[in-house]
Write an enzyme that holds these catalytic residues in place. Structure first.
Site, PDB file in Angstrom:
ATOM      1  N   PRO A 287       6.963   3.948   6.923  1.00 18.61           N
ATOM      2  CA  PRO A 287       5.498   4.017   6.966  1.00 18.61           C
ATOM      3  C   PRO A 287       4.816   2.660   6.787  1.00 18.61           C
ATOM      4  CG  PRO A 287       6.342   5.024   4.925  1.00 18.61           C
ATOM      5  CD  PRO A 287       7.522   4.746   5.813  1.00 18.61           C
TER       6      PRO A 287
ATOM      7  N   ASP B 184       0.221  -3.977  -1.177  1.00 22.31           N
ATOM      8  CA  ASP B 184       1.316  -3.785  -2.133  1.00 22.31           C
ATOM      9  C   ASP B 184       2.178  -2.665  -1.581  1.00 22.31           C
ATOM     10  OD1 ASP B 184       2.947  -3.253  -4.257  1.00 22.31           O
ATOM     11  OD2 ASP B 184       1.357  -2.712  -5.653  1.00 22.31           O
ATOM     12  N   SER B 185       2.898  -2.987  -0.517  1.00 17.40           N
ATOM     13  CA  SER B 185       3.610  -1.930   0.218  1.00 17.40           C
ATOM     14  C   SER B 185       5.112  -2.039   0.033  1.00 17.40           C
ATOM     15  CB  SER B 185       3.299  -2.052   1.712  1.00 17.40           C
ATOM     16  OG  SER B 185       4.013  -3.147   2.254  1.00 17.40           O
ATOM     17  N   THR B 186       5.805  -1.058   0.582  1.00 16.49           N
ATOM     18  CA  THR B 186       7.255  -1.112   0.689  1.00 16.49           C
ATOM     19  C   THR B 186       7.611  -2.137   1.780  1.00 16.49           C
ATOM     20  OG1 THR B 186       6.850   0.915   1.947  1.00 16.49           O
ATOM     21  CG2 THR B 186       7.925   1.179  -0.150  1.00 16.49           C
TER      22      THR B 186
ATOM     23  N   GLN C 121       9.313   9.585   2.452  1.00 16.39           N
ATOM     24  CA  GLN C 121      10.417   8.776   1.930  1.00 16.39           C
ATOM     25  C   GLN C 121      11.155   9.512   0.811  1.00 16.39           C
ATOM     26  OE1 GLN C 121       7.821   5.546   1.196  1.00 16.39           O
ATOM     27  NE2 GLN C 121       6.561   6.678  -0.252  1.00 16.39           N
TER      28      GLN C 121
ATOM     29  N   HIS D  50       3.128  -7.164 -10.624  1.00 16.62           N
ATOM     30  CA  HIS D  50       1.751  -6.649 -10.621  1.00 16.62           C
ATOM     31  C   HIS D  50       0.735  -7.722 -10.994  1.00 16.62           C
ATOM     32  CE1 HIS D  50       3.650  -2.467 -10.996  1.00 16.62           C
ATOM     33  NE2 HIS D  50       3.247  -2.665  -9.769  1.00 16.62           N
TER      34      HIS D  50
ATOM     35  N   ASP E  12      -2.900   7.196   4.941  1.00 17.21           N
ATOM     36  CA  ASP E  12      -2.272   6.050   5.583  1.00 17.21           C
ATOM     37  C   ASP E  12      -3.204   4.824   5.559  1.00 17.21           C
ATOM     38  OD1 ASP E  12      -0.900   4.264   7.135  1.00 17.21           O
ATOM     39  OD2 ASP E  12      -0.799   5.544   8.910  1.00 17.21           O
ATOM     40  N   GLY E  13      -2.710   3.733   4.996  1.00 13.65           N
ATOM     41  CA  GLY E  13      -3.501   2.507   4.897  1.00 13.65           C
ATOM     42  C   GLY E  13      -3.864   1.927   6.255  1.00 13.65           C
TER      43      GLY E  13
HETATM   44  N1  SAM Z   1       6.307  -3.540  -5.455  1.00 13.58           N
HETATM   45  C1  SAM Z   1       6.961  -2.867  -4.410  1.00 13.58           C
HETATM   46  C2  SAM Z   1       7.762  -3.767  -3.506  1.00 13.58           C
HETATM   47  O1  SAM Z   1       7.369  -4.902  -3.230  1.00 13.58           O
HETATM   48  O2  SAM Z   1       8.841  -3.334  -3.060  1.00 13.58           O
HETATM   49  C3  SAM Z   1       6.030  -1.966  -3.740  1.00 13.58           C
HETATM   50  C4  SAM Z   1       5.736  -0.819  -4.642  1.00 13.58           C
HETATM   51  S1  SAM Z   1       4.593   0.358  -4.142  1.00 13.58           S
HETATM   52  C5  SAM Z   1       5.352   1.741  -4.893  1.00 13.58           C
HETATM   53  C6  SAM Z   1       4.789   0.526  -2.388  1.00 13.58           C
HETATM   54  C7  SAM Z   1       4.022   1.725  -1.843  1.00 13.58           C
HETATM   55  O3  SAM Z   1       3.578   1.488  -0.506  1.00 13.58           O
HETATM   56  C8  SAM Z   1       4.825   3.017  -1.801  1.00 13.58           C
HETATM   57  O4  SAM Z   1       4.351   3.890  -2.785  1.00 13.58           O
HETATM   58  C9  SAM Z   1       4.597   3.547  -0.378  1.00 13.58           C
HETATM   59  O5  SAM Z   1       4.401   4.936  -0.337  1.00 13.58           O
HETATM   60  C10 SAM Z   1       3.350   2.780   0.031  1.00 13.58           C
HETATM   61  N2  SAM Z   1       3.133   2.698   1.496  1.00 13.58           N
HETATM   62  C11 SAM Z   1       4.053   2.431   2.448  1.00 13.58           C
HETATM   63  N3  SAM Z   1       3.477   2.470   3.660  1.00 13.58           N
HETATM   64  C12 SAM Z   1       2.155   2.755   3.472  1.00 13.58           C
HETATM   65  C13 SAM Z   1       1.040   2.942   4.348  1.00 13.58           C
HETATM   66  N4  SAM Z   1       1.162   2.846   5.672  1.00 13.58           N
HETATM   67  N5  SAM Z   1      -0.177   3.228   3.780  1.00 13.58           N
HETATM   68  C14 SAM Z   1      -0.324   3.338   2.432  1.00 13.58           C
HETATM   69  N6  SAM Z   1       0.713   3.198   1.569  1.00 13.58           N
HETATM   70  C15 SAM Z   1       1.928   2.901   2.080  1.00 13.58           C
END
Ligand code: SAM
EC number: 2.5.1.16
Length: 282
Positions: free
Chosen positions: A166, A159-161, A34, A65, A140-141
Protein backbone atom coordinates in the site's frame (compact mmCIF):
# COMPACT_ATOMS: atom_id res chain seq x y z
CA UNK A 1 9.89 -12.32 10.38
CA UNK A 2 10.12 -15.81 11.86
CA UNK A 3 9.96 -17.02 15.41
CA UNK A 4 12.86 -19.40 15.80
CA UNK A 5 12.59 -20.77 19.33
CA UNK A 6 13.30 -17.64 21.32
CA UNK A 7 14.76 -15.43 18.55
CA UNK A 8 12.56 -13.04 16.55
CA UNK A 9 14.47 -12.57 13.30
CA UNK A 10 13.98 -10.12 10.44
CA UNK A 11 16.05 -11.42 7.53
CA UNK A 12 16.10 -9.39 4.31
CA UNK A 13 17.28 -11.12 1.15
CA UNK A 14 17.56 -7.88 -0.86
CA UNK A 15 20.23 -6.44 1.45
CA UNK A 16 21.67 -9.73 2.75
CA UNK A 17 21.17 -8.53 6.31
CA UNK A 18 19.31 -9.74 9.40
CA UNK A 19 18.34 -8.37 12.78
CA UNK A 20 17.19 -10.43 15.75
CA UNK A 21 15.76 -9.88 19.20
CA UNK A 22 15.11 -12.47 21.86
CA UNK A 23 11.39 -12.74 22.44
CA UNK A 24 8.06 -14.45 21.82
CA UNK A 25 5.05 -13.81 19.59
CA UNK A 26 1.93 -12.48 21.33
CA UNK A 27 -0.35 -11.71 18.39
CA UNK A 28 -0.68 -12.16 14.63
CA UNK A 29 -3.36 -11.00 12.21
CA UNK A 30 -3.84 -10.49 8.49
CA UNK A 31 -5.68 -7.24 7.76
CA UNK A 32 -6.99 -6.29 4.28
CA UNK A 33 -3.66 -4.45 3.80
CA UNK A 34 -0.91 -6.37 5.55
CA UNK A 35 0.14 -8.91 8.18
CA UNK A 36 0.68 -7.39 11.62
CA UNK A 37 2.57 -9.24 14.35
CA UNK A 38 3.29 -8.24 17.95
CA UNK A 39 6.17 -9.71 19.96
CA UNK A 40 7.29 -9.34 23.54
CA UNK A 41 11.07 -9.10 23.57
CA UNK A 42 13.51 -9.58 26.39
CA UNK A 43 15.34 -6.24 26.06
CA UNK A 44 13.36 -3.98 23.65
CA UNK A 45 9.88 -4.22 25.16
CA UNK A 46 7.08 -4.80 22.65
CA UNK A 47 7.85 -5.03 18.94
CA UNK A 48 5.41 -4.57 16.04
CA UNK A 49 6.22 -5.92 12.60
CA UNK A 50 4.28 -5.41 9.36
CA UNK A 51 4.71 -7.99 6.61
CA UNK A 52 7.79 -9.24 8.43
CA UNK A 53 9.48 -5.82 8.69
CA UNK A 54 10.29 -4.23 12.03
CA UNK A 55 8.16 -1.12 12.60
CA UNK A 56 8.24 -0.01 16.20
CA UNK A 57 9.70 -1.17 19.51
CA UNK A 58 9.09 0.21 22.98
CA UNK A 59 12.78 0.82 23.61
CA UNK A 60 14.01 2.67 20.53
CA UNK A 61 10.97 4.21 18.80
CA UNK A 62 11.78 7.65 20.24
CA UNK A 63 14.76 7.91 17.87
CA UNK A 64 12.61 7.63 14.76
CA UNK A 65 9.55 9.52 15.98
CA UNK A 66 11.50 12.48 17.32
CA UNK A 67 13.75 12.75 14.28
CA UNK A 68 10.92 12.42 11.76
CA UNK A 69 9.11 15.33 13.35
CA UNK A 70 11.21 17.89 15.26
CA UNK A 71 13.99 18.65 12.72
CA UNK A 72 11.35 19.32 10.04
CA UNK A 73 8.98 21.32 12.25
CA UNK A 74 11.87 23.43 13.58
CA UNK A 75 13.02 24.04 10.00
CA UNK A 76 9.66 25.53 8.98
CA UNK A 77 8.91 29.17 9.88
CA UNK A 78 5.44 28.50 11.30
CA UNK A 79 4.15 24.90 11.16
CA UNK A 80 0.48 25.37 12.04
CA UNK A 81 -1.09 22.67 9.86
CA UNK A 82 0.59 19.27 9.82
CA UNK A 83 -0.48 16.08 8.03
CA UNK A 84 1.07 12.69 8.79
CA UNK A 85 0.62 10.03 6.11
CA UNK A 86 0.87 6.54 7.64
CA UNK A 87 2.28 6.69 11.18
CA UNK A 88 -0.54 4.54 12.56
CA UNK A 89 1.36 3.77 15.76
CA UNK A 90 0.71 7.46 16.64
CA UNK A 91 4.31 8.08 17.80
CA UNK A 92 4.95 10.80 15.20
CA UNK A 93 1.59 12.45 15.96
CA UNK A 94 2.56 12.54 19.64
CA UNK A 95 5.83 14.35 18.85
CA UNK A 96 4.15 16.82 16.45
CA UNK A 97 1.67 17.79 19.17
CA UNK A 98 4.57 18.84 21.43
CA UNK A 99 4.88 21.99 19.26
CA UNK A 100 2.61 24.72 20.60
CA UNK A 101 2.50 26.47 17.21
CA UNK A 102 0.79 23.42 15.65
CA UNK A 103 -2.93 24.16 15.39
CA UNK A 104 -3.99 20.98 13.62
CA UNK A 105 -2.33 17.59 13.16
CA UNK A 106 -4.08 15.01 10.96
CA UNK A 107 -2.89 11.41 10.80
CA UNK A 108 -3.96 9.59 7.63
CA UNK A 109 -3.40 5.87 8.21
CA UNK A 110 -4.67 3.23 5.79
CA UNK A 111 -4.95 0.43 8.35
CA UNK A 112 -6.97 1.12 11.49
CA UNK A 113 -5.71 -2.13 13.06
CA UNK A 114 -2.19 -0.65 13.35
CA UNK A 115 -3.60 2.10 15.56
CA UNK A 116 -5.85 -0.21 17.59
CA UNK A 117 -2.96 -2.60 18.32
CA UNK A 118 -0.72 0.35 19.20
CA UNK A 119 -3.32 1.57 21.70
CA UNK A 120 -3.05 -1.88 23.29
CA UNK A 121 0.72 -2.51 23.18
CA UNK A 122 2.18 1.01 22.88
CA UNK A 123 -0.26 3.13 24.93
CA UNK A 124 2.48 5.66 25.66
CA UNK A 125 2.56 6.56 21.93
CA UNK A 126 -1.19 7.12 21.84
CA UNK A 127 -1.60 9.19 24.98
CA UNK A 128 -2.07 12.44 23.02
CA UNK A 129 -4.66 11.08 20.56
CA UNK A 130 -7.41 12.92 22.46
CA UNK A 131 -5.70 16.32 21.95
CA UNK A 132 -8.32 18.66 20.39
CA UNK A 133 -5.78 19.54 17.65
CA UNK A 134 -5.46 15.88 16.57
CA UNK A 135 -7.55 14.10 13.93
CA UNK A 136 -7.20 10.38 13.25
CA UNK A 137 -8.41 9.59 9.74
CA UNK A 138 -8.39 6.03 8.43
CA UNK A 139 -7.97 5.78 4.67
CA UNK A 140 -5.47 5.76 1.83
CA UNK A 141 -2.98 8.63 2.03
CA UNK A 142 -2.63 8.71 -1.76
CA UNK A 143 -6.34 9.40 -2.26
CA UNK A 144 -6.45 11.77 0.76
CA UNK A 145 -3.68 13.90 -0.74
CA UNK A 146 -5.42 13.96 -4.15
CA UNK A 147 -8.54 15.35 -2.45
CA UNK A 148 -6.74 17.78 -0.08
CA UNK A 149 -7.60 21.47 -0.33
CA UNK A 150 -4.92 23.24 -2.42
CA UNK A 151 -2.47 25.38 -0.42
CA UNK A 152 -3.75 24.18 2.94
CA UNK A 153 -0.81 22.35 4.63
CA UNK A 154 2.45 23.63 6.16
CA UNK A 155 4.25 20.31 6.73
CA UNK A 156 3.54 16.83 5.34
CA UNK A 157 5.27 13.98 7.20
CA UNK A 158 5.26 10.67 5.33
CA UNK A 159 5.76 8.01 7.99
CA UNK A 160 5.02 4.97 5.88
CA UNK A 161 6.10 1.39 5.45
CA UNK A 162 8.70 0.52 2.79
CA UNK A 163 7.90 1.27 -0.88
CA UNK A 164 5.99 -1.98 -1.50
CA UNK A 165 2.29 -2.87 -1.07
CA UNK A 166 0.00 0.00 0.00
CA UNK A 167 2.96 2.39 0.48
CA UNK A 168 4.42 1.98 -3.04
CA UNK A 169 2.49 4.92 -4.47
CA UNK A 170 3.78 7.22 -1.70
CA UNK A 171 7.26 7.16 -3.25
CA UNK A 172 6.57 8.55 -6.73
CA UNK A 173 6.18 11.71 -8.79
CA UNK A 174 2.38 11.40 -9.03
CA UNK A 175 1.99 11.51 -5.24
CA UNK A 176 4.56 14.31 -4.87
CA UNK A 177 2.57 16.41 -7.39
CA UNK A 178 -0.49 16.10 -5.14
CA UNK A 179 1.64 17.01 -2.09
CA UNK A 180 2.95 20.16 -3.79
CA UNK A 181 -0.61 21.19 -4.65
CA UNK A 182 -1.76 20.63 -1.05
CA UNK A 183 1.17 22.53 0.52
CA UNK A 184 1.15 26.26 1.26
CA UNK A 185 3.70 28.33 -0.74
CA UNK A 186 6.43 27.85 1.91
CA UNK A 187 5.35 24.27 2.66
CA UNK A 188 7.64 21.35 3.34
CA UNK A 189 7.49 17.58 2.99
CA UNK A 190 9.55 15.10 5.00
CA UNK A 191 9.47 11.42 4.14
CA UNK A 192 11.10 8.40 5.77
CA UNK A 193 13.66 7.32 3.18
CA UNK A 194 15.26 4.15 4.51
CA UNK A 195 18.98 3.57 5.20
CA UNK A 196 21.66 5.90 3.75
CA UNK A 197 24.00 2.91 3.67
CA UNK A 198 21.73 0.25 2.18
CA UNK A 199 19.23 2.27 0.15
CA UNK A 200 21.17 5.14 -1.40
CA UNK A 201 19.81 4.38 -4.88
CA UNK A 202 16.24 4.63 -3.57
CA UNK A 203 17.08 7.92 -1.85
CA UNK A 204 18.50 9.28 -5.13
CA UNK A 205 15.38 8.16 -7.02
CA UNK A 206 13.14 9.80 -4.41
CA UNK A 207 14.99 13.13 -4.60
CA UNK A 208 14.92 13.02 -8.40
CA UNK A 209 11.15 12.33 -8.38
CA UNK A 210 10.58 15.14 -5.86
CA UNK A 211 12.46 17.58 -8.12
CA UNK A 212 10.65 16.33 -11.24
CA UNK A 213 7.35 16.95 -9.48
CA UNK A 214 8.38 20.56 -8.83
CA UNK A 215 9.98 20.69 -5.39
CA UNK A 216 12.80 23.21 -5.76
CA UNK A 217 15.16 21.93 -3.07
CA UNK A 218 15.70 18.59 -1.37
CA UNK A 219 17.95 17.54 1.46
CA UNK A 220 18.49 14.57 3.75
CA UNK A 221 18.59 14.15 7.50
CA UNK A 222 19.87 11.03 9.22
CA UNK A 223 19.75 9.43 12.62
CA UNK A 224 20.31 6.09 14.37
CA UNK A 225 17.46 3.59 14.41
CA UNK A 226 18.50 0.34 16.01
CA UNK A 227 15.76 -2.02 14.82
CA UNK A 228 15.83 -1.00 11.14
CA UNK A 229 18.20 -2.50 8.56
CA UNK A 230 21.78 -1.25 9.16
CA UNK A 231 20.68 0.60 12.32
CA UNK A 232 20.92 3.92 10.46
CA UNK A 233 17.92 5.69 8.95
CA UNK A 234 17.03 8.82 7.01
CA UNK A 235 14.31 11.32 6.23
CA UNK A 236 14.16 13.24 2.96
CA UNK A 237 13.03 16.85 3.03
CA UNK A 238 11.54 18.61 0.00
CA UNK A 239 10.77 22.34 -0.19
CA UNK A 240 8.17 24.05 -2.33
CA UNK A 241 9.97 27.43 -2.14
CA UNK A 242 13.70 28.00 -2.51
CA UNK A 243 15.54 29.01 0.67
CA UNK A 244 12.55 28.42 2.94
CA UNK A 245 14.42 26.05 5.29
CA UNK A 246 14.98 27.87 8.58
CA UNK A 247 16.57 26.84 11.90
CA UNK A 248 14.30 27.71 14.82
CA UNK A 249 16.62 26.19 17.39
CA UNK A 250 15.88 28.61 20.23
CA UNK A 251 13.10 26.28 21.40
CA UNK A 252 14.73 22.94 20.48
CA UNK A 253 16.07 22.27 23.98
CA UNK A 254 12.72 23.11 25.57
CA UNK A 255 10.96 20.16 23.93
CA UNK A 256 10.42 17.14 26.14
CA UNK A 257 12.54 14.68 24.13
CA UNK A 258 15.03 11.85 24.65
CA UNK A 259 17.24 12.19 21.56
CA UNK A 260 16.38 15.47 19.87
CA UNK A 261 18.05 18.73 20.93
CA UNK A 262 19.76 21.61 19.14
CA UNK A 263 22.99 19.63 18.71
CA UNK A 264 21.34 16.49 17.32
CA UNK A 265 19.23 18.75 15.07
CA UNK A 266 22.38 20.15 13.46
CA UNK A 267 24.10 16.76 13.41
CA UNK A 268 21.15 15.22 11.55
CA UNK A 269 21.64 17.66 8.66
CA UNK A 270 25.44 17.16 8.50
CA UNK A 271 25.79 14.83 5.52
CA UNK A 272 28.52 12.20 5.13
CA UNK A 273 30.69 12.73 2.03
CA UNK A 274 29.36 9.72 0.12
CA UNK A 275 25.78 10.95 0.59
CA UNK A 276 26.68 14.52 -0.45
CA UNK A 277 28.36 13.16 -3.56
CA UNK A 278 25.38 10.95 -4.43
CA UNK A 279 22.89 13.79 -4.09
CA UNK A 280 25.05 16.52 -5.69
CA UNK A 281 24.02 15.69 -9.23
CA UNK A 282 20.26 15.61 -8.56
N1 SAM B 1 8.51 3.75 11.21
C1 SAM B 1 8.13 2.79 10.25
C2 SAM B 1 9.18 2.51 9.21
O1 SAM B 1 9.91 3.40 8.79
O2 SAM B 1 9.29 1.33 8.81
C3 SAM B 1 6.80 3.11 9.74
C4 SAM B 1 5.79 2.83 10.80
S1 SAM B 1 4.15 3.20 10.50
C5 SAM B 1 3.45 1.89 11.42
C6 SAM B 1 3.87 2.86 8.78
C7 SAM B 1 2.38 2.89 8.43
O3 SAM B 1 2.18 3.32 7.08
C8 SAM B 1 1.68 1.54 8.55
O4 SAM B 1 0.83 1.57 9.66
C9 SAM B 1 0.92 1.40 7.22
O5 SAM B 1 -0.36 0.87 7.38
C10 SAM B 1 0.90 2.84 6.74
N2 SAM B 1 0.66 2.99 5.28
C11 SAM B 1 1.23 2.28 4.28
N3 SAM B 1 0.74 2.69 3.10
C12 SAM B 1 -0.14 3.70 3.35
C13 SAM B 1 -0.98 4.52 2.54
N4 SAM B 1 -1.02 4.40 1.21
N5 SAM B 1 -1.77 5.46 3.17
C14 SAM B 1 -1.75 5.60 4.52
N6 SAM B 1 -1.00 4.82 5.33
C15 SAM B 1 -0.20 3.90 4.76
Amino acid sequence: MSLDQTWVTEAIDATGTAFALKGKKLHEEQTPYQKIEIFETETFGYLMTIDGCTMVSTRDNFLYHEMMSHPALNSHPNPETVVIVGGGDCGTLREVLKHSEVKSATQVEIDERVTRLSEQYFPELCDKNGDPRATLFFGDGIQWMKDAAPGSIDVIIIDSTDPVGPAEGLFGKKFYLDCIKALKPNGMLVQQSESPLLHLELIKEMHAAMKEAGFVETTLLHFPQVIYPSGWWSGSIALKQKGSLVSRLDQADALDTQFYNRETHSAAFALPSFVKKALASI
